[in-house]
Design a protein around this motif. Structure first.
Motif, PDB file in Angstrom:
ATOM      1  N   ALA A 128       1.753 -12.194  -2.201  1.00 48.45           N
ATOM      2  CA  ALA A 128       1.415 -11.666  -0.872  1.00 48.45           C
ATOM      3  C   ALA A 128      -0.019 -11.988  -0.478  1.00 48.45           C
ATOM      4  N   THR A 129      -0.237 -12.273   0.799  1.00 45.76           N
ATOM      5  CA  THR A 129      -1.567 -12.509   1.365  1.00 45.76           C
ATOM      6  C   THR A 129      -2.085 -11.221   1.980  1.00 45.76           C
ATOM      7  N   SER A 130      -3.382 -10.957   1.826  1.00 49.60           N
ATOM      8  CA  SER A 130      -3.995  -9.793   2.470  1.00 49.60           C
ATOM      9  C   SER A 130      -4.225 -10.114   3.939  1.00 49.60           C
ATOM     10  N   ILE A 131      -3.326  -9.632   4.791  1.00 49.74           N
ATOM     11  CA  ILE A 131      -3.436  -9.921   6.220  1.00 49.74           C
ATOM     12  C   ILE A 131      -4.704  -9.315   6.810  1.00 49.74           C
ATOM     13  N   GLY A 132      -5.121  -8.164   6.270  1.00 53.36           N
ATOM     14  CA  GLY A 132      -6.326  -7.529   6.793  1.00 53.36           C
ATOM     15  C   GLY A 132      -7.548  -8.394   6.609  1.00 53.36           C
ATOM     16  N   ILE A 133      -7.727  -8.960   5.431  1.00 53.68           N
ATOM     17  CA  ILE A 133      -8.903  -9.782   5.151  1.00 53.68           C
ATOM     18  C   ILE A 133      -8.826 -11.101   5.915  1.00 53.68           C
ATOM     19  N   SER A 134      -7.672 -11.776   5.861  1.00 57.16           N
ATOM     20  CA  SER A 134      -7.534 -13.076   6.536  1.00 57.16           C
ATOM     21  C   SER A 134      -7.768 -12.952   8.037  1.00 57.16           C
ATOM     22  N   ALA A 135      -7.129 -11.949   8.651  1.00 56.46           N
ATOM     23  CA  ALA A 135      -7.254 -11.784  10.098  1.00 56.46           C
ATOM     24  C   ALA A 135      -8.674 -11.424  10.495  1.00 56.46           C
ATOM     25  N   ARG A 136      -9.338 -10.588   9.692  1.00 54.84           N
ATOM     26  CA  ARG A 136     -10.707 -10.198  10.031  1.00 54.84           C
ATOM     27  C   ARG A 136     -11.646 -11.394   9.950  1.00 54.84           C
ATOM     28  N   VAL A 137     -11.501 -12.221   8.924  1.00 49.74           N
ATOM     29  CA  VAL A 137     -12.359 -13.402   8.791  1.00 49.74           C
ATOM     30  C   VAL A 137     -12.154 -14.343   9.976  1.00 49.74           C
ATOM     31  N   LEU A 138     -10.903 -14.627  10.304  1.00 50.75           N
ATOM     32  CA  LEU A 138     -10.613 -15.521  11.427  1.00 50.75           C
ATOM     33  C   LEU A 138     -11.110 -14.937  12.743  1.00 50.75           C
ATOM     34  N   SER A 139     -11.016 -13.613  12.885  1.00 51.21           N
ATOM     35  CA  SER A 139     -11.515 -12.960  14.096  1.00 51.21           C
ATOM     36  C   SER A 139     -13.026 -13.086  14.192  1.00 51.21           C
TER      37      SER A 139
END
Length: 420
Positions: A128-139
């Protein structure tokens, strides 16, 4: 431990100051703020200062609220049509990003002498990927609305759905229970069915309800009702044996097309400034730096790190028809964060993982969480540099060298004379 209210206040002060200062420091050196917030968590955690204990019930609750608010905000910024446009790519990235790391992880752990159940749990922690971390970085990098960001977002959500199914199966295996195809199919149907039903019903019911709420003159009513809606959807998701963050994300998707979306965003983001850093600090505090000192744990952890990075990075290249930056997708899928720790904690609780193997998985989580932010920052910076270079016809230095500007002047001269 926040055993008293004054202690809780002291811990919150430490979190706010550390995440804000280190987040600002990270941005000043060209890195996303989330990297500084994660480092703040490591410093405040048991590995260094011992101020922040992520397993404390109050801190854990605040952290859960933080990730729910974060996913709700992300949903509010996500157009479902844009997400659907990259659906095939997102599905491919998600499935390959689950299958390859699990297979590689299981195989490597067997080669290192682990039993079947510990190898299965270790492989599952890689999926599983941490959507919280990935999305925050991209944001933070302004890439969330790009086609690559949409692929990552869709793939990470699907990863969570698949991760729930794998977690359910692995938990039963670890506790000695039998697993049937019917049970797996039911878990899958519930997870997918909830998202479809939430989007369908929410799209019908939410617009008139929030149109009515917007008429309430009480200050802050719209933001509070939106937040209540996100919490309600998260509760429904948990009741349906799905992930609460999926419910919160679905709530944001539903409200994306409401006329009140911008007002809701402003009000919710102010709450996010408080709750979201607590989540990232808790993820950082869960990392045990002392586990690196164990030789065997370091060896197993190193093998898991290689598999974790390679498995997800390869997944970014799986949709061969996608014309965007596949490397950015692959790197964005690497963080495991709190998701990997959940799998590791389950393995430790059920006895499937020893404390040594738990430390090895924690090492993998630590590296996979901290590696992507600086890499993504460099990728985004390179793209910015390329976009600033002269292009033919822009009137820049390239045009002067190639003669494009001179040719353009010749073409325009007759028209200018006629108009004069």
């Amino acid at each position: 431990m926040t055993s008293s209210f004054p202690n809780l206040l002291a811990v919150l002060v430490a979190i706010i100051l550390a995440t804000r200062l280190l987040g600002e420091a990270a941005q000043r050196v060209g890195q996303p703020a989330v990297l500084g917030e994660l480092v703040a968590g490591v410093l405040l955690g048991g590995s260094v200062l011992g101020v922040l204990q992520p397993t404390d019930p109050v801190i854990h609750a605040l952290s859960e609220i933080g990730v729910i608010v974060l996913l709700f905000e992300i949903g509010l910024h996500t157009d479902l049509k844009s997400l659907a446009a990259v659906g095939s790519s997102a599905i491919t990235v998600a499935l390959v990003g689950v299958a390859v790391p699990f297979a590689l992880g299981y195989g490597v752990m067997i080669e290192l002498g682990l039993g079947v159940i510990p190898a299965v749990v270790s492989g599952a922690a890689l999926t599983a990927t941490s959507i919280g971390i990935s999305a925050r970085v991209l944001s933070d990098l302004g890439e969330l609305d790009s086609s690559e960001g949409q692929v990552v977002l869709g793939a990470a959500v699907l990863d969570d759905v698949v991760g729930l199914i794998i977690l359910s199966v692995v938990t039963r295996l670890a506790t000695g229970e039998s697993v049937s195809l019917g049970g797996i199919a039911l878990t899958t149907a519930i997870a997918v069915g909830f998202i479809v039903a939430a989007l369908a019903l929410g799209s019908i019911l939410a617009p008139p309800v929030f149109q009515l709420v917007s008429r309430i003159r009480a200050s802050g009513a719209l933001g509070l009702m939106a937040l209540a809606f996100a919490f309600f959807m998260a509760w429904l998701a948990d009741a349906a044996h799905s992930a609460m963050i999926i419910g919160a994300f679905a709530a944001g998707l539903v409200l994306f097309r409401t006329p009140q979306r911008e007002d809701i965003e402003r009000k919710v983001s102010s709450l996010g400034h408080f709750f979201v850093p607590i989540f990232f600090a808790s993820v950082g505090a869960a990392v045990d730096l002392h586990s690196v000192t164990n030789a065997h744990a370091a060896l197993v952890g190193g093998a898991l790190i290689v598999v974790a990075i390679v498995g997800k990075f390869v997944a970014g290249y799986a949709p061969v028809w996608f014309k965007g930056r596949k490397a950015m997708i692959g790197v964005s899928m690497i963080p495991r964060g709190e998701v990997g720790l959940i799998f590791a904690q389950m393995g430790l609780t059920t006895g499937a993982l020893s404390s040594e193997l738990f430390s090895a998985v924690a090492i993998m989580v630590m590296v996979s969480t901290f590696l992507p932010p600086p890499l993504l920052s460099r990728m985004s910076a390179r793209r910015g540099e390329r976009s600033l270079r002269d292009r033919p016809g822009d009137g820049g230095i390239d045009d002067l060298v190639s003669g494009t500007l001179r040719d353009a002047v010749k073409r325009e001269r007759p028209r200018i004379v006629d108009e004069t």
